[in-house]
Design an enzyme around this catalytic site. Structure first.
Site, PDB file in Angstrom:
ATOM      1  N   ASP A  64       0.789  -1.244   0.000  1.00 14.08           N
ATOM      2  CA  ASP A  64       0.000   0.000   0.000  1.00 14.08           C
ATOM      3  C   ASP A  64       0.815   1.285   0.000  1.00 14.08           C
ATOM      4  OD1 ASP A  64      -2.179  -1.639   0.036  1.00 14.08           O
ATOM      5  OD2 ASP A  64      -2.868  -1.092   2.038  1.00 14.08           O
ATOM      6  N   LYS A 174      -5.204  -6.160  -4.017  1.00 13.03           N
ATOM      7  CA  LYS A 174      -5.923  -6.676  -2.854  1.00 13.03           C
ATOM      8  C   LYS A 174      -7.205  -5.894  -2.651  1.00 13.03           C
ATOM      9  CE  LYS A 174      -3.575  -4.130   0.917  1.00 13.03           C
ATOM     10  NZ  LYS A 174      -4.730  -3.507   1.563  1.00 13.03           N
ATOM     11  N   CYS A 207      -2.957  -2.875   7.366  1.00 15.35           N
ATOM     12  CA  CYS A 207      -2.740  -3.790   6.244  1.00 15.35           C
ATOM     13  C   CYS A 207      -1.434  -4.573   6.358  1.00 15.35           C
ATOM     14  CB  CYS A 207      -2.787  -3.024   4.930  1.00 15.35           C
ATOM     15  SG  CYS A 207      -4.435  -2.339   4.576  1.00 15.35           S
TER      16      CYS A 207
END
Length: 268
Positions: A64, A174, A207
């Site tokens: 991310d 994702k 995450c």
């Protein structure tokens, strides 16, 4: 890469991407017992214990590091939060990733990349990012750029410009806080023969942590690279994450320790 015990003139070819998992096939034979390469062992200084990994069976997952979380004009910035803490991993990663690539360690980028129609996102996940039912949530256009939030192929979901994605790197979209949920990540790792994973990215307590815990539950050895992770959450969230990783889910190190381990191997 051809199997090392085959004759040079043997007609055929290797099957699979993993050096320790591939087959060799020819017209009359399929060899499922191709010898794995000899381990390249490096010892990384970690807590609570140092860890020796085989570079042939190790990968790094970067999670991310996207404009929505790490850039001016992204989603976090739009929400009025300070996005700058999420930029802290950029410089350590700029040093670490080339060193890992030079050692033939796969780099895997795991990023939010939602469908435009959000057809695979149940209401509870959409609510997480639009709790009052109004405002700018997943897939909604950002003011200014108009980029849809965390939508695949949008500027909002792109990795920040400062981090190079090499042609040989792997990219996985994702759709949940964990990078393993409903994605091919586990299959890619297993086909590569990976057993040890370095974790980096944002957010440390969300995450990154939940991808790491899922990897732990799947049997991987997990190492959190602390200075290559960051979060916009309060400091106690990082403290709790590091404590829990060391206690329950794996090991914690930093980029300098990993680079030093790679340098020691080269010098030997």
């Amino acid at each position: 890469m051809s199997a090392p015990h085959k004759q040079a003139d043997t007609a055929g070819g290797s099957l699979g991407i993993g050096r320790s998992t591939q087959w060799w096939a020819s017209e009359g034979d399929v060899d499922m017992a191709v010898p794995a390469p000899s381990p390249i062992a490096v010892r990384i200084s970690c807590e609570p214990q140092s860890v020796t990994v085989d570079l042939h069976r190790t990968a790094i997952i970067v999670i991310d590091m996207q404009n929505d979380f790490c850039a001016k004009g992204g989603w976090v910035d739009h929400l009025g939060a300070d996005y700058t803490p999420d930029r802290a991993p950029i410089e350590p990663l700029r040093r670490l990733l080339p060193a890992l690539r030079d050692a033939d360690v796969p780099v895997i980028w795991v990023n939010w990349g939602n469908r435009p129609d959000l057809a695979n996102m149940p209401p509870n996940q959409i609510h997480l990012y639009k709790p009052k039912g109004v405002g700018i949530g997943l897939g909604d256009p950002l003011p200014g750029s108009g980029a849809p939030v965390l939508q695949k192929d949008s500027w909002a979901a792109a990795v920040v410009d400062e981090l190079e994605q090499a042609p040989q790197d792997f990219k996985v979209d994702k759709y949940r806080i964990s990078g393993f949920w409903d994605t091919p990540l586990d299959s890619i790792l297993r086909n590569l023969g990976v057993r040890s994973i370095l974790f980096a990215g944002v957010n440390t307590d969300q995450c990154v942590l939940h991808s790491l815990t899922d990897a732990n539950f799947l049997g991987y050895g997990c190492i959190l690279v602390g200075d290559c992770c960051a979060t916009t959450s309060p400091a106690f969230c990082t403290e709790a994450t590091i404590w829990n990783v060391k206690k329950c889910f794996g090991f914690v190190t930093d980029s300098q320790a990993v680079i030093a381990a790679l340098r020691t191997r080269r010098e030997r």
